[in-house]
Every structure is written in structure tokens, then in C-alpha cells.
Motif scaffolding. Structure first.
Motif, PDB file in Angstrom:
ATOM      1  N   UNK A 186       0.910  -1.185   0.125  1.00  0.00           N
ATOM      2  CA  UNK A 186       0.011   0.087   0.013  1.00  0.00           C
ATOM      3  C   UNK A 186       0.903   1.326  -0.081  1.00  0.00           C
ATOM      4  N   UNK A 187       0.640   2.251  -0.943  1.00  0.00           N
ATOM      5  CA  UNK A 187       1.583   3.348  -0.977  1.00  0.00           C
ATOM      6  C   UNK A 187       0.991   4.283   0.103  1.00  0.00           C
ATOM      7  N   UNK A 188       2.088   5.011   0.716  1.00  0.00           N
ATOM      8  CA  UNK A 188       1.487   6.087   1.619  1.00  0.00           C
ATOM      9  C   UNK A 188       0.948   7.226   1.001  1.00  0.00           C
ATOM     10  N   UNK A 189      -0.272   7.570   1.625  1.00  0.00           N
ATOM     11  CA  UNK A 189      -0.982   8.627   0.932  1.00  0.00           C
ATOM     12  C   UNK A 189      -0.188   9.958   1.314  1.00  0.00           C
ATOM     13  N   UNK A 190      -0.339  11.034   0.374  1.00  0.00           N
ATOM     14  CA  UNK A 190       0.399  12.242   0.710  1.00  0.00           C
ATOM     15  C   UNK A 190      -0.241  12.794   1.724  1.00  0.00           C
ATOM     16  N   UNK A 191       0.666  13.860   2.598  1.00  0.00           N
ATOM     17  CA  UNK A 191       0.152  14.607   3.550  1.00  0.00           C
ATOM     18  C   UNK A 191      -0.919  15.407   3.235  1.00  0.00           C
ATOM     19  N   UNK A 206     -12.576  15.744   9.489  1.00  0.00           N
ATOM     20  CA  UNK A 206     -11.864  14.593  10.208  1.00  0.00           C
ATOM     21  C   UNK A 206     -11.237  13.464   9.469  1.00  0.00           C
ATOM     22  N   UNK A 207     -12.255  13.118   8.637  1.00  0.00           N
ATOM     23  CA  UNK A 207     -11.994  11.774   7.647  1.00  0.00           C
ATOM     24  C   UNK A 207     -11.146  12.152   6.623  1.00  0.00           C
ATOM     25  N   UNK A 208     -11.087  13.501   6.139  1.00  0.00           N
ATOM     26  CA  UNK A 208     -10.154  13.888   5.151  1.00  0.00           C
ATOM     27  C   UNK A 208      -8.696  13.815   5.449  1.00  0.00           C
ATOM     28  N   UNK A 209      -8.505  14.026   6.733  1.00  0.00           N
ATOM     29  CA  UNK A 209      -7.118  14.194   7.546  1.00  0.00           C
ATOM     30  C   UNK A 209      -6.745  12.725   7.592  1.00  0.00           C
ATOM     31  N   UNK A 284      -9.517   5.578  14.684  1.00  0.00           N
ATOM     32  CA  UNK A 284      -8.630   6.669  14.586  1.00  0.00           C
ATOM     33  C   UNK A 284      -9.216   8.278  14.661  1.00  0.00           C
ATOM     34  N   UNK A 285      -8.943   8.867  15.191  1.00  0.00           N
ATOM     35  CA  UNK A 285      -7.235   9.052  16.066  1.00  0.00           C
ATOM     36  C   UNK A 285      -7.338   8.548  17.575  1.00  0.00           C
ATOM     37  N   UNK A 286      -8.619   8.306  18.044  1.00  0.00           N
ATOM     38  CA  UNK A 286      -8.485   7.652  19.537  1.00  0.00           C
ATOM     39  C   UNK A 286      -9.801   6.782  19.636  1.00  0.00           C
TER      40      UNK A 286
END
Length: 297
Positions: A186-191, A206-209, A284-286
Motif C-alpha cells: 500500500x502506498x503512503x498517501x500524501x500528507x 476529520x475523515x479527510x485528514x 482513529x485518532x482515538x
């Protein structure tokens, strides 16, 4: 010097007549010394004074009369043929010798009894020492068996713990292998994604981040909790493994896998969910998870 008869000598020394006659008869009229030995040995017998039936003509201490032998001369033929009468001085001297002999026999008997008492005491002490040694050996054997039993139980406990650790390590290695393969493919998504800034706030910011990590709090059945940070793409199985590693004793030694539940919304995660990333499960995130023992079947 004329001698007293054996019976008279014994009577002079203070022995009862019946007892003296019985001693002489039972020793075969072998003399005063043999009769005295018998009297000393049997003075405590309960039947020592019981009369002894003797045949006619063998009355102890005297010779049979002519009439008992059937002598036709009659009793007059024995007149003047008896033993001479002892003087008082001779009688006292002979009595003195007999008393000395009695005293000697008494001393010999006391010495013999003393030796026998000493021998019995030595035997009693020897038996007591042997009994004490046997008791001590028995206690040492029991202590040795108890120590061996404790060592065996400890070894079995260590072996059981080792098997649990090995099982957890195998599970961890297998899950890490699966997770590693998924991560590599799986490629890492861009920041950040370039694009125009929306004029109004989006409905799902929040889901976009893309979160790299998530904080998981796990509540155990005993009321305690564990908190750990995981990677967002790490599988839910990693959380379960962490719980099993850090609370294996409370959860039954790690023999059965635990079940993870979410509080809001109420959800029980299945085995299929264990292979899904935390991000995909909405943790995620908690998130707060609840641990429950997994029921068989």
C-alpha cells in the motif's frame, strides 16, 4: 568335727523347713550349695512354699529307718549307730560358714542382677537411639520429597508460561508478517492534497485528514485499563496481541483469545475485523475498547 545334715544346715541358716526340703529334692540331694542356689533363684516364685510330694523312705535330711528298708533286726539295731551330736561351738561355726556362703551367693546374685540391669539399660538406650535415627531419617525423606515436589511444580509452571509466551510470539510473528505484506503493497498517501480551499467547512474534515497514529484505551474485566498508541494502518489484531501480552494472567494465561468490543456504537469485533486496519474500523485518532473473554463457539 561332725557335720550337720544338709536339711539341718539350711534350717539353721533361717530357711523354712518345707522350702529347704523342696530345694534339696529338686537338686537331687547334691549338697547345700546346689540347694542354696535353687533357693536364691526361686525365692520370689509364688509356689516356692508349696509342699513337694516325696516317696516313702526318701524324707529329706535323714536316712531311711530299718523298718522302711525291711531290716529284720528292727529299730533296736540302729541304737548307737547314728551321727555324733554336734557341740554348741561346732554348730555355731558350721552355721557361720553356711551364713558366709549364703552372703556370698547373695552378693553374686546382686552382681548378676546389676549386670543384667546395666545390659537392659544399654539395650534400651541403643533402641532409643535407633528409633530417634529412624524418625530423623523419615523426616529428612519427607522434607526431600516435599522439596522435589516444589521443584517439579515450579518447573511445570515455568514450562506452561514458556508455552504461552511461545504461542504469543508465534501469533505476533504471523500477524506482523501479514501486516508487513499489506504495508509494503500500500502506498503512503500524501500528507496534503493540493486544491482550492473551500469557502465553507466540509462535512467530513476529520475523515479527510490522514492520521498516522491512533491512541487506544483498553478497559479490562477487572476495572483496570491499558493505553497504547498504534499506527493508523496497523491491524486490530495488534491491539488484541498487546492486550494478551500485558494482561495474560488476568485473562486466563492467554490460552483463549480475548474479544474486543467498542462502546459507542456498541459493536463486537469479529475475527475478520482483526485483519482490518484501525483506520478502516473507525478507531482513529482515538478510541476506547472493552475486553471480554471469548466464549467457546
Amino acid at each position: 568335727m561332725a557335720e550337720l545334715t544338709a536339711l539341718e544346715s539350711l534350717i539353721e541358716m533361717g530357711f523354712p523347713k518345707g522350702r529347704a526340703e523342696k530345694a534339696l529334692a529338686l537338686t537331687g540331694n547334691q549338697g547345700i550349695e546346689a540347694a542354696m542356689d535353687w533357693l536364691m533363684e526361686h525365692e520370689d516364685d509364688p509356689d516356692v512354699d508349696e509342699p513337694l510330694a516325696t516317696p516313702l523312705g526318701h524324707v529329706l535330711g535323714r536316712e531311711p529307718t530299718p523298718s522302711e528298708h525291711g531290716d529284720p533286726k528292727g529299730p533296736g539295731s540302729a541304737v548307737g549307730e547314728g551321727k555324733p551330736v554336734l557341740t554348741e561351738e561346732e554348730r555355731q561355726e558350721q552355721t557361720k560358714r553356711m551364713l558366709e556362703l549364703v552372703a556370698q551367693k547373695q552378693r553374686e546374685r546382686e552382681e548378676r542382677e546389676e549386670r543384667e540391669a546395666l545390659e537392659r539399660e544399654r539395650q534400651r538406650r541403643r533402641q532409643g537411639q535407633e528409633l530417634s535415627a529412624a524418625r530423623q531419617k523419615l523426616q529428612e525423606d519427607e522434607m526431600r520429597r516435599a522439596a522435589e515436589e516444589r521443584r517439579r511444580e515450579k518447573a511445570e509452571e515455568l514450562a506452561a508460561r514458556q508455552r504461552v509466551r511461545e504461542k504469543i510470539e508465534r501469533d505476533k510473528a504471523e500477524r506482523a508478517k501479514k501486516y508487513g505484506g499489506n504495508v509494503g503493497s500500500q502506498p503512503s498517501p500524501p500528507a496534503t492534497e493540493p486544491g482550492p480551499v473551500p469557502s465553507s467547512p466540509s462535512r467530513e474534515p476529520p475523515t479527510k485528514r490522514e492520521y498516522d497514529q491512533c491512541r487506544i484505551q483498553v478497559r479490562l474485566p477487572d476495572g483496570t485499563s491499558l493505553t497504547q498508541t498504534f499506527r493508523a494502518r496497523e491491524q486490530l489484531a495488534a491491539v488484541r496481541l498487546y492486550v494478551e501480552l500485558h494482561s495474560g494472567e488476568e485473562l486466563g494465561g492467554g490460552q483463549d483469545p480475548v474479544q474486543l468490543l467498542s462502546g459507542f456504537p456498541r459493536r463486537a469485533f469479529s475475527e475478520a475485523d482483526m485483519e482490518r486496519p484501525l483506520q478502516e474500523l473507525g478507531l482513529v485518532p482515538s478510541a476506547v475498547l472493552i475486553v471480554a473473554k471469548k466464549c467457546p463457539g
